[in-house]
Design a protein around this motif. Sequence first.
Motif, mmCIF file in Angstrom:
data_model
loop_
_atom_site.group_PDB
_atom_site.id
_atom_site.type_symbol
_atom_site.label_atom_id
_atom_site.label_comp_id
_atom_site.label_asym_id
_atom_site.label_seq_id
_atom_site.Cartn_x
_atom_site.Cartn_y
_atom_site.Cartn_z
ATOM 1 N N VAL A 37 60.738 66.962 30.298
ATOM 2 C CA VAL A 37 60.770 67.977 31.362
ATOM 3 C C VAL A 37 61.917 67.607 32.301
ATOM 4 N N PRO A 38 62.723 68.582 32.725
ATOM 5 C CA PRO A 38 63.852 68.285 33.625
ATOM 6 C C PRO A 38 63.397 67.557 34.893
ATOM 7 N N PRO A 39 64.205 66.593 35.352
ATOM 8 C CA PRO A 39 63.825 65.779 36.525
ATOM 9 C C PRO A 39 63.424 66.592 37.757
ATOM 10 N N GLU A 40 64.110 67.707 38.009
ATOM 11 C CA GLU A 40 63.772 68.492 39.213
ATOM 12 C C GLU A 40 62.375 69.111 39.099
ATOM 13 N N LEU A 41 61.916 69.388 37.879
ATOM 14 C CA LEU A 41 60.561 69.908 37.698
ATOM 15 C C LEU A 41 59.533 68.780 37.702
ATOM 16 N N LYS A 42 59.896 67.631 37.142
ATOM 17 C CA LYS A 42 58.998 66.474 37.192
ATOM 18 C C LYS A 42 58.699 66.101 38.636
ATOM 19 N N ARG A 43 59.688 66.250 39.500
ATOM 20 C CA ARG A 43 59.500 65.879 40.902
ATOM 21 C C ARG A 43 58.339 66.642 41.531
ATOM 22 N N THR A 44 58.077 67.854 41.088
ATOM 23 C CA THR A 44 56.953 68.632 41.639
ATOM 24 C C THR A 44 55.611 68.009 41.276
ATOM 25 N N PRO B 106 56.734 77.692 30.152
ATOM 26 C CA PRO B 106 57.258 76.964 28.989
ATOM 27 C C PRO B 106 56.638 75.580 28.789
ATOM 28 N N TYR B 107 56.018 74.999 29.834
ATOM 29 C CA TYR B 107 55.422 73.672 29.711
ATOM 30 C C TYR B 107 53.898 73.713 29.679
ATOM 31 N N GLY B 108 53.338 74.894 29.741
ATOM 32 C CA GLY B 108 51.882 75.029 29.754
ATOM 33 C C GLY B 108 51.212 74.421 28.539
ATOM 34 N N TRP B 109 51.852 74.538 27.365
ATOM 35 C CA TRP B 109 51.247 73.991 26.149
ATOM 36 C C TRP B 109 51.092 72.475 26.238
ATOM 37 N N ILE B 110 51.989 71.805 26.972
ATOM 38 C CA ILE B 110 51.887 70.350 27.117
ATOM 39 C C ILE B 110 50.594 70.007 27.842
ATOM 40 N N TRP B 111 50.358 70.667 28.976
ATOM 41 C CA TRP B 111 49.147 70.393 29.755
ATOM 42 C C TRP B 111 47.901 70.766 28.958
ATOM 43 N N ALA B 112 47.958 71.861 28.218
ATOM 44 C CA ALA B 112 46.810 72.253 27.397
ATOM 45 C C ALA B 112 46.492 71.151 26.384
ATOM 46 N N GLU B 113 47.514 70.614 25.742
ATOM 47 C CA GLU B 113 47.300 69.541 24.762
ATOM 48 C C GLU B 113 46.781 68.274 25.431
ATOM 49 N N LEU B 114 47.361 67.904 26.566
ATOM 50 C CA LEU B 114 46.901 66.704 27.271
ATOM 51 C C LEU B 114 45.442 66.839 27.692
ATOM 52 N N HIS B 115 45.061 68.018 28.180
ATOM 53 C CA HIS B 115 43.664 68.234 28.573
ATOM 54 C C HIS B 115 42.737 68.248 27.358
ATOM 55 N N THR B 116 43.206 68.796 26.241
ATOM 56 C CA THR B 116 42.402 68.784 25.015
ATOM 57 C C THR B 116 42.129 67.355 24.573
ATOM 58 N N VAL B 117 43.164 66.539 24.540
ATOM 59 C CA VAL B 117 43.010 65.143 24.114
ATOM 60 C C VAL B 117 42.155 64.372 25.117
ATOM 61 N N GLN B 118 42.361 64.618 26.408
ATOM 62 C CA GLN B 118 41.543 63.952 27.417
ATOM 63 C C GLN B 118 40.059 64.271 27.188
ATOM 64 N N SER B 119 39.747 65.522 26.913
ATOM 65 C CA SER B 119 38.374 65.917 26.662
ATOM 66 C C SER B 119 37.830 65.272 25.386
ATOM 67 N N LEU B 120 38.644 65.249 24.333
ATOM 68 C CA LEU B 120 38.213 64.605 23.083
ATOM 69 C C LEU B 120 37.900 63.135 23.314
ATOM 70 N N TRP B 121 38.796 62.427 24.008
ATOM 71 C CA TRP B 121 38.577 61.001 24.259
ATOM 72 C C TRP B 121 37.365 60.772 25.156
ATOM 73 N N HIS B 122 37.173 61.656 26.129
ATOM 74 C CA HIS B 122 36.010 61.546 27.013
ATOM 75 C C HIS B 122 34.720 61.654 26.190
ATOM 76 N N HIS B 123 34.650 62.669 25.345
ATOM 77 C CA HIS B 123 33.449 62.853 24.531
ATOM 78 C C HIS B 123 33.294 61.747 23.492
ATOM 79 N N LEU B 124 34.402 61.266 22.934
ATOM 80 C CA LEU B 124 34.347 60.144 22.001
ATOM 81 C C LEU B 124 33.818 58.895 22.711
ATOM 82 N N SER B 125 34.262 58.658 23.930
ATOM 83 C CA SER B 125 33.786 57.496 24.695
ATOM 84 C C SER B 125 32.288 57.568 24.923
ATOM 85 N N ILE B 126 31.804 58.745 25.267
ATOM 86 C CA ILE B 126 30.365 58.919 25.476
ATOM 87 C C ILE B 126 29.619 58.667 24.161
#
Length: 164
Positions: A66-73, A136-156
């Motif tokens: 992600v471009p640095p100026e957008l990462k800064r947000t 254009p970066y929404g799919w990244i967050w969707a994937e990160l949240h999907t994996v976070q949820s999978l790992w959370h449920h796997l941990s439980i």
Amino acid sequence: VDRHPDTPPAMAKADLHAIDMSQPDSPEMVAELMHHMETVGFLLLKNIPGYDEARFFEACKALHAVPPELKRTLYLSKDAPENSNHYRGYQPFKPNDPSHKEFLDMGLPSEMVAESEKCYPLYEETPGAPGGPNGPYGWIWAELHTVQSLWHHLSIRLMRLLAC
């Protein structure tokens, strides 16, 4: 022994058995998990239902591209005073920082946090994708949240099995 194709040669000597998480819970799986925790001290898991390692890796690479100026947000307020998030967000690489890494610190989505705990600062929302969920970066967050949820449920699941 199942090994990831990118296993470094120095690690190839490690004799770790991967536990197949696509199998149903059973007394045999509990015994295998307990054996690993008692003798090795950690687990090597494979075939985690719903987990696509290649897609997750692509999302991680795309996040860092992600471009640095957008990462800064996404930076924490200590690194970008114009941002309001103090605990969750993007940690940029900093010269001479002993961690030598940059990362996105994601908290649990608010729907996974008990109402009685939402008043605590550590439960602040993680900044969203630059440009929003449909940008254009929404799919990244969707994937990160999907994996976070999978790992959370796997941990439980693992804690439930190890508590037997």
